[in-house]
Structure formats: structure tokens, C-alpha cells
Motif scaffolding. Structure first.
Motif, PDB file in Angstrom:
ATOM      1  N   VAL A   1      68.369  41.809   5.099  1.00 45.94           N
ATOM      2  CA  VAL A   1      68.998  42.487   6.232  1.00 45.94           C
ATOM      3  C   VAL A   1      68.054  42.354   7.422  1.00 45.94           C
ATOM      4  N   ARG A   2      68.622  41.888   8.545  1.00 46.20           N
ATOM      5  CA  ARG A   2      67.839  41.740   9.779  1.00 46.20           C
ATOM      6  C   ARG A   2      68.499  42.556  10.879  1.00 46.20           C
ATOM      7  N   ALA A   3      67.675  43.219  11.658  1.00 50.24           N
ATOM      8  CA  ALA A   3      68.155  43.991  12.809  1.00 50.24           C
ATOM      9  C   ALA A   3      67.815  43.233  14.078  1.00 50.24           C
ATOM     10  N   GLN A   4      68.816  43.058  14.935  1.00 51.42           N
ATOM     11  CA  GLN A   4      68.598  42.380  16.211  1.00 51.42           C
ATOM     12  C   GLN A   4      68.327  43.434  17.273  1.00 51.42           C
ATOM     13  N   LEU A   5      67.124  43.394  17.815  1.00 53.55           N
ATOM     14  CA  LEU A   5      66.758  44.260  18.925  1.00 53.55           C
ATOM     15  C   LEU A   5      66.825  43.425  20.193  1.00 53.55           C
TER      16      LEU A   5
END
Length: 103
Positions: free
Chosen positions: A30-34
Motif C-alpha cells: 500500500v502506497r500513499a500519494q502525498l
């Protein structure tokens, strides 16, 4: 980034979207795009959290309303395209909308 950090960043409005990245061997990251970077979800030991199924992704993240509101995409590279070299130029991964709530 831990799950707690992900939730705090999402509550602060800093997470633009989530990506569930499919890896060979039925593992998912899981990757979060900031705004300025992407962060990968880590487990308690500080290693990248390798989830075993999309169901496990939903179990982990689906109970957080703040995360369910974010756009989420399942990202899967097509190994056949890479192995067969049928197309020329860059090969983009398959990107499909993904719901964190009940499927």
C-alpha cells in the motif's frame, strides 16, 4: 509509514490517494500519494507491509472512514507484456479503481 501515521496524514488532508500495488507471488503493498512524495505502508518491524490478498488490504484499511474516502487504485504490472516484448516503448501498468469498503 505505519498505519497510525497513514490515518493521521489522511485526517490532516495530506494524503491525495492510495495505491495498492500487486507484486509477483500474490503480495500487495500500500502506497500513499502525498503532494511531494509517495510513502509505503510499513509493519511494526519497519519493513514494507506485504499483504497476501486484496481482502487483507480491505481488512486492514477498510475500517477507517477517512481512508475509504480517498481515491484508491489497484496497480498491476502485466508480466506477459514485459516478457514477450510485444509492444515497443514504455509499458504502463494496469490501473483499476479499488474500493477499500465492502467489495
Amino acid at each position: 509509514m505505519t498505519l497510525g501515521e497513514l490515518v493521521r496524514l489522511a485526517e490532516a488532508g495530506q494524503v491525495r490517494a492510495l495505491e495498492v500495488v500487486s507484486l509477483p507471488g500474490s503480495h500487495y503493498l500500500v502506497r500513499a500519494q502525498l503532494a511531494e512524495r509517495c510513502l509505503t505502508l510499513h509493519d511494526a518491524r519497519g519493513s514494507s507491509a506485504h499483504l497476501r490478498s486484496t481482502g487483507e488490504v480491505r481488512e486492514l484499511l477498510g475500517n477507517w472512514p477517512v481512508l475509504q474516502k480517498l481515491p484508491c487504485t489497484l496497480v498491476q504490472h502485466v508480466a506477459q507484456d514485459e516478457a514477450c516484448a510485444v509492444r515497443s516503448g514504455p509499458i504502463e501498468p494496469l490501473r483499476m479503481p479499488f474500493r477499500l469498503g465492502a467489495a
